[in-house]
Design a protein around this motif. Sequence first.
Motif, PDB file in Angstrom:
ATOM      1  N   LEU A 105     -21.882  50.944   6.994  1.00 46.20           N
ATOM      2  CA  LEU A 105     -22.171  49.780   6.164  1.00 46.20           C
ATOM      3  C   LEU A 105     -21.180  48.646   6.399  1.00 46.20           C
ATOM      4  CD1 LEU A 105     -23.005  51.610   2.798  1.00 46.20           C
ATOM      5  CD2 LEU A 105     -24.597  50.767   4.541  1.00 46.20           C
ATOM      6  N   HIS A 106     -19.904  48.970   6.423  1.00 43.99           N
ATOM      7  CA  HIS A 106     -18.874  47.941   6.624  1.00 43.99           C
ATOM      8  C   HIS A 106     -17.706  48.537   7.398  1.00 43.99           C
ATOM      9  CE1 HIS A 106     -20.892  45.335   3.766  1.00 43.99           C
ATOM     10  NE2 HIS A 106     -20.840  46.290   2.851  1.00 43.99           N
ATOM     11  N   GLN A 107     -17.076  47.686   8.184  1.00 40.53           N
ATOM     12  CA  GLN A 107     -15.844  48.085   8.869  1.00 40.53           C
ATOM     13  C   GLN A 107     -14.832  46.963   8.673  1.00 40.53           C
ATOM     14  OE1 GLN A 107     -15.426  48.367  13.353  1.00 40.53           O
ATOM     15  NE2 GLN A 107     -15.319  50.551  12.840  1.00 40.53           N
ATOM     16  N   VAL A 108     -13.674  47.313   8.129  1.00 43.74           N
ATOM     17  CA  VAL A 108     -12.660  46.311   7.795  1.00 43.74           C
ATOM     18  C   VAL A 108     -11.332  46.725   8.411  1.00 43.74           C
ATOM     19  CG1 VAL A 108     -11.586  44.992   5.942  1.00 43.74           C
ATOM     20  CG2 VAL A 108     -13.845  46.013   5.574  1.00 43.74           C
ATOM     21  N   HIS A 109     -10.813  45.895   9.313  1.00 48.61           N
ATOM     22  CA  HIS A 109      -9.473  46.169   9.857  1.00 48.61           C
ATOM     23  C   HIS A 109      -8.468  45.517   8.920  1.00 48.61           C
ATOM     24  CE1 HIS A 109      -6.601  47.348  12.954  1.00 48.61           C
ATOM     25  NE2 HIS A 109      -5.996  46.184  12.714  1.00 48.61           N
ATOM     26  N   CYS A 110      -7.844  46.315   8.065  1.00 48.57           N
ATOM     27  CA  CYS A 110      -7.035  45.734   6.989  1.00 48.57           C
ATOM     28  C   CYS A 110      -5.564  46.141   7.017  1.00 48.57           C
ATOM     29  CB  CYS A 110      -7.647  46.071   5.633  1.00 48.57           C
ATOM     30  SG  CYS A 110      -7.985  47.799   5.363  1.00 48.57           S
ATOM     31  N   HIS A 111      -5.178  47.083   7.845  1.00 44.03           N
ATOM     32  CA  HIS A 111      -3.766  47.472   7.927  1.00 44.03           C
ATOM     33  C   HIS A 111      -3.276  47.303   9.365  1.00 44.03           C
ATOM     34  CE1 HIS A 111      -3.268  49.235   3.888  1.00 44.03           C
ATOM     35  NE2 HIS A 111      -4.545  49.583   4.002  1.00 44.03           N
ATOM     36  N   SER A 112      -1.986  47.052   9.499  1.00 41.89           N
ATOM     37  CA  SER A 112      -1.399  46.859  10.827  1.00 41.89           C
ATOM     38  C   SER A 112      -0.894  48.169  11.417  1.00 41.89           C
ATOM     39  CB  SER A 112      -0.253  45.849  10.755  1.00 41.89           C
ATOM     40  OG  SER A 112       0.747  46.284   9.858  1.00 41.89           O
ATOM     41  N   GLY A 113      -1.082  49.245  10.712  1.00 40.75           N
ATOM     42  CA  GLY A 113      -0.680  50.553  11.207  1.00 40.75           C
ATOM     43  C   GLY A 113      -1.567  51.632  10.630  1.00 40.75           C
ATOM     44  N   LYS A 114      -1.151  52.853  10.738  1.00 34.75           N
ATOM     45  CA  LYS A 114      -1.928  54.006  10.287  1.00 34.75           C
ATOM     46  C   LYS A 114      -2.217  53.935   8.793  1.00 34.75           C
ATOM     47  CE  LYS A 114       0.364  57.850  10.243  1.00 34.75           C
ATOM     48  NZ  LYS A 114       1.076  59.037  10.759  1.00 34.75           N
ATOM     49  N   ILE A 115      -3.427  54.349   8.419  1.00 29.78           N
ATOM     50  CA  ILE A 115      -3.806  54.445   7.014  1.00 29.78           C
ATOM     51  C   ILE A 115      -3.484  55.854   6.523  1.00 29.78           C
ATOM     52  CG2 ILE A 115      -5.735  54.396   5.378  1.00 29.78           C
ATOM     53  CD1 ILE A 115      -7.028  52.267   7.141  1.00 29.78           C
ATOM     54  N   HIS A 116      -2.727  55.938   5.436  1.00 30.23           N
ATOM     55  CA  HIS A 116      -2.334  57.239   4.889  1.00 30.23           C
ATOM     56  C   HIS A 116      -3.378  57.815   3.938  1.00 30.23           C
ATOM     57  CE1 HIS A 116       1.569  57.164   6.700  1.00 30.23           C
ATOM     58  NE2 HIS A 116       1.994  56.104   6.027  1.00 30.23           N
ATOM     59  N   ASP A 117      -3.955  56.954   3.094  1.00 26.53           N
ATOM     60  CA  ASP A 117      -4.841  57.473   2.054  1.00 26.53           C
ATOM     61  C   ASP A 117      -5.859  56.404   1.674  1.00 26.53           C
ATOM     62  OD1 ASP A 117      -5.858  59.271   0.265  1.00 26.53           O
ATOM     63  OD2 ASP A 117      -4.213  59.147  -1.188  1.00 26.53           O
ATOM     64  N   VAL A 118      -7.085  56.828   1.346  1.00 28.97           N
ATOM     65  CA  VAL A 118      -8.133  55.936   0.840  1.00 28.97           C
ATOM     66  C   VAL A 118      -8.851  56.638  -0.308  1.00 28.97           C
ATOM     67  CG1 VAL A 118      -8.579  54.663   2.981  1.00 28.97           C
ATOM     68  CG2 VAL A 118      -9.806  56.796   2.531  1.00 28.97           C
ATOM     69  N   ALA A 119      -9.389  55.844  -1.255  1.00 31.73           N
ATOM     70  CA  ALA A 119     -10.145  56.440  -2.364  1.00 31.73           C
ATOM     71  C   ALA A 119     -11.022  55.393  -3.011  1.00 31.73           C
ATOM     72  CB  ALA A 119      -9.203  57.051  -3.400  1.00 31.73           C
ATOM     73  N   PHE A 120     -12.199  55.834  -3.472  1.00 36.67           N
ATOM     74  CA  PHE A 120     -13.085  54.983  -4.253  1.00 36.67           C
ATOM     75  C   PHE A 120     -12.559  54.869  -5.681  1.00 36.67           C
ATOM     76  CE2 PHE A 120     -15.937  56.309  -0.882  1.00 36.67           C
ATOM     77  CZ  PHE A 120     -16.751  55.201  -0.672  1.00 36.67           C
ATOM     78  N   SER A 121     -12.865  53.738  -6.316  1.00 35.66           N
ATOM     79  CA  SER A 121     -12.624  53.631  -7.750  1.00 35.66           C
ATOM     80  C   SER A 121     -13.645  54.507  -8.466  1.00 35.66           C
ATOM     81  CB  SER A 121     -12.760  52.176  -8.202  1.00 35.66           C
ATOM     82  OG  SER A 121     -14.052  51.673  -7.884  1.00 35.66           O
ATOM     83  N   PRO A 122     -13.390  54.913  -9.713  1.00 34.19           N
ATOM     84  CA  PRO A 122     -14.323  55.793 -10.417  1.00 34.19           C
ATOM     85  C   PRO A 122     -15.748  55.259 -10.502  1.00 34.19           C
ATOM     86  CG  PRO A 122     -12.240  55.703 -11.582  1.00 34.19           C
ATOM     87  CD  PRO A 122     -12.159  54.679 -10.493  1.00 34.19           C
ATOM     88  N   ASP A 123     -15.909  53.919 -10.528  1.00 31.25           N
ATOM     89  CA  ASP A 123     -17.254  53.347 -10.602  1.00 31.25           C
ATOM     90  C   ASP A 123     -17.852  53.061  -9.222  1.00 31.25           C
ATOM     91  OD1 ASP A 123     -15.862  51.149  -9.703  1.00 31.25           O
ATOM     92  OD2 ASP A 123     -16.026  50.021 -11.567  1.00 31.25           O
ATOM     93  N   SER A 124     -17.132  53.435  -8.165  1.00 26.90           N
ATOM     94  CA  SER A 124     -17.598  53.300  -6.775  1.00 26.90           C
ATOM     95  C   SER A 124     -17.733  51.854  -6.312  1.00 26.90           C
ATOM     96  CB  SER A 124     -18.949  54.010  -6.579  1.00 26.90           C
ATOM     97  OG  SER A 124     -18.841  55.379  -6.853  1.00 26.90           O
ATOM     98  N   ARG A 125     -17.212  50.892  -7.056  1.00 22.13           N
ATOM     99  CA  ARG A 125     -17.348  49.485  -6.670  1.00 22.13           C
ATOM    100  C   ARG A 125     -16.287  49.048  -5.664  1.00 22.13           C
ATOM    101  NH1 ARG A 125     -21.924  46.569  -8.541  1.00 22.13           N
ATOM    102  NH2 ARG A 125     -22.720  47.730 -10.312  1.00 22.13           N
ATOM    103  N   HIS A 126     -15.128  49.704  -5.696  1.00 21.53           N
ATOM    104  CA  HIS A 126     -14.021  49.279  -4.849  1.00 21.53           C
ATOM    105  C   HIS A 126     -13.397  50.470  -4.138  1.00 21.53           C
ATOM    106  CE1 HIS A 126     -14.008  45.956  -7.971  1.00 21.53           C
ATOM    107  NE2 HIS A 126     -14.216  45.326  -6.835  1.00 21.53           N
ATOM    108  N   ILE A 127     -12.683  50.150  -3.074  1.00 19.19           N
ATOM    109  CA  ILE A 127     -11.919  51.142  -2.315  1.00 19.19           C
ATOM    110  C   ILE A 127     -10.479  50.658  -2.244  1.00 19.19           C
ATOM    111  CG2 ILE A 127     -11.532  52.090  -0.004  1.00 19.19           C
ATOM    112  CD1 ILE A 127     -14.611  51.896   0.361  1.00 19.19           C
ATOM    113  N   LEU A 128      -9.556  51.565  -2.446  1.00 15.81           N
ATOM    114  CA  LEU A 128      -8.140  51.260  -2.272  1.00 15.81           C
ATOM    115  C   LEU A 128      -7.625  52.044  -1.080  1.00 15.81           C
ATOM    116  CD1 LEU A 128      -5.483  49.941  -3.355  1.00 15.81           C
ATOM    117  CD2 LEU A 128      -5.135  52.035  -4.672  1.00 15.81           C
ATOM    118  N   SER A 129      -6.832  51.383  -0.249  1.00 15.93           N
ATOM    119  CA  SER A 129      -6.215  52.066   0.896  1.00 15.93           C
ATOM    120  C   SER A 129      -4.736  51.728   0.943  1.00 15.93           C
ATOM    121  CB  SER A 129      -6.885  51.650   2.218  1.00 15.93           C
ATOM    122  OG  SER A 129      -6.690  50.269   2.464  1.00 15.93           O
ATOM    123  N   VAL A 130      -3.924  52.693   1.424  1.00 17.16           N
ATOM    124  CA  VAL A 130      -2.487  52.462   1.624  1.00 17.16           C
ATOM    125  C   VAL A 130      -2.150  52.847   3.056  1.00 17.16           C
ATOM    126  CG1 VAL A 130      -1.888  52.836  -0.789  1.00 17.16           C
ATOM    127  CG2 VAL A 130      -1.874  54.775   0.762  1.00 17.16           C
TER     128      VAL A 130
END
Length: 865
Positions: free
Chosen positions: A746-771
């Motif tokens: 559906l979507h591809q977003v290059h948002c970090h300049s290095g390795k992504i450690h963790d990702v998760a949906f918000s409880p309502d599935s509207r957003h994704i958080l990545s670190v």
Amino acid sequence: MYKTVILNWMDCQFSLLLLDLEEYYFEQHTSWWIAALILFTPCRKIRGSLKVCSKSIIFEPEDHVEPILKVCFCALYTFLFHLEVSSKTEDVVQTLLQLHRASCLDKLGDQTAMFKMHIIQYFGVLSFQNVSEIPHMECEAEMVTPLVTNPGHVCITDQSLYFQPLNGYPEQVVRIELHRVKQIYKRRHGLRPLGLEVFCTENDFCSDIYLKFYKTSDRNDLYYYIATFLENHMVEHTAESYMLQWQRGHLSNYQYLLHLNNLADRSGNDLSQYPVFPWIIADYNSTELDMMNPATFRDLSKPVGALNKERLERLLSRYRDMPDPRFMYGSHYSSPGYVLFYLVRVAPEHMLCLQNGRYDNADRMFNSIGETWKNCLEGATDFKELIPDFYGNDPSFLLNCLSLDLGKRQGGSSVQDVVLPPWAADASDFLQKSQKALESQYVSEHLHEWIDLVFGFKQKGSEAVAAHNVFHPLTYEGGIDCDSIEDPNEKIAMLIQILEFGQTPTQLFTTPHPQRITPRFQSISRTPSVNTPLNELSPGNTSTSEDSSFEDLTEETRRLAWNNIAKLKLMSTHKIHKEAVTGIAVTRTASSVFTTSQDSTLKMFSRESNGLQRSMSFSNMALSSCLMLPEDKAVVCSSWDNNVYFYSIPFGRRQDTLMGHDDAISKMCWKDNQLYTASWDSTVKVWQCDSADIANNKRCQFQLLAEFEHEAGVNTINLNPAGTLLVSGTKDGTVTIWDTSSSVQLHQVHCHSGKIHDVAFSPDSRHILSVGEDSCLKVIDVQTGMMISSVQADEEQRCFCWDGNTVLSGGQSGHLQVLDLLSNKVTTRIPGHSGAVTAMWMNEQCSTVITGGEDKQIIFWKLDC
């Protein structure tokens, strides 16, 4: 003979509105005007004040019955014969003659230099409020108010911002204490990056001071000094952070539009860039306003010019035959004329200034809201939107409280109060219902479409053409470079055109704006929302539990827990591994905790005995993650040896092995008998395996259902609660969202300049958080794929839990931190591990947390409410 301008202002008093564009008021002298009523009759002397300006002189009589006289420099010599000045006449005359010569110079730059020579001698010694104040910088600037810019001197100290007007008008010094500042905004003025606006009040479009500088570098230096001073007192919001707050209901539609206007350089002090608000209501004939009827509302997906199909066809026909640069609308949706059209009853002096001392024709005045809406729909050149006053609390702009003589219409009726629609009892009732309409369900569902047109990706380019949203090129930023124009007359003419014609707001979004998360009641949308595959994510489409009261109680418990998450207390620490902990899984009763580690072992820790119960080893390579299968019958472990291991809890042994990848498996997810495995071989695979077979200690028949290909190794994955969407994070910093039913990206977003450690949906599935290892936390909107928030942490964050607004994360230092995404602020830091936090688990009630770290320990945390 000299030129006389008689100005019929309401109060017949001097105002900076009497000056021309780029004209400055310097000083005043007590004087007498020698006037003759009839030729060859005795003269009479009229006492008053002589205002010396850069292009004219203005005589203001003390007796307000007498007219104010404005004389341009071309008639200066004749005028001086009729004037007596109380101070040294020769000094005043000399000053006037110098200014006259300056106004006649060929180059505007030379004229400005001459003005600055005079500016310096008029400035007094600036007295600081506190003798201990330390000056930081000083420069020249102009204070911007509606239709007026007043030159002066800016000084900023370690405590205050000072502006001293050249002429001491309307006050000698304007002072703003820095600790009172709530927001500062860089502004463009006349499409040039020269402005700075300072707010000491939030949620308002009237600032405390708006300054226009002569150099962008001066503006930037002052901005960064204030921002640095306030970094602990003021949050610098972005359009994306405001979007997140609005989406989640923490900002009203009105507040969000005000914030977007502020970020897009719209200001209540600049009539050429006054805040723009949309027409919302389309029904001005009914006696009752039906907020549940879609026909009550304007179509927010179209600009005003495209609301009438027949008129649009005529405009498009002209557009197709027009030479480049082409435009669909010859007038703008927001300009000083339109703003004052609405505000003439409360700001008549500004309208008179804009209209050369006259009001507009009575039939063209703001007489009726219904008539104005009809003209915006049908008029050949009228495409205006509204202003925030239509959704405020002060109805005075709709009432002729000043008893102004605004003329008579063709029918003979005089222009008085604005005629309201039948559904409004009075002006206050009209505003209340307009506010209610702005915050209604329909508008909340569709406001993002209007934002796309005015502030977003449909503002310019091919998307604007497709949306029938193309205005005159001069209204867009970058349409003309005034600094490149050498001829002073041409430059002034161009500046007048820019300031009076209308300016398109600064573009804030370049991708589609996400929809608001609306409350759980029936939608009244005219048409289905875009991206229909994601409609099932709407809370309104969520299936209702049989025991809704229990569900509501659980949700309330979670909300209360997250409100108090900063009160998390360390309960116990246990060192049970020889290397870093990589995964945590807990039984439903929370009696047993399973952990994996880089030491290649799976450990079972008993909460009842508070000690280690079992230790299992499946290979000689690290285990990377673990998860608990339903019914607490088995634990699944992933390994760097490319395999997945199934461990039977009742039988205490390895039950099955899945050899599924060509490289290390990094993370797993489970949903409805389907196992998702992510690997450094750049794939995520979906396997069918029956949990009942595993529970009954039977060997599984693993069936590969789908494979998601990536361009880099996949380091982490996560499923949304419904299992309809998968998000993956890779080693190259890319987040990808997948539809699990169709295996479509559906979507591809290059948002970090290095390795992504963790990702998760918000409880309502509207957003994704990545670190990621770039120490950033990124929030992505699921529906549009837009990155709507980015927070730079002070250290690398390795894992987290979140509720959509607040994040509890584990960092490289071993501390937990609580981050408020709505303010982009770390609110609490909690000491924990002595090495990086590498794994985190939270129970369903959000009251218990378990963390694992590089220090080989697991820590149990409890919420202390």
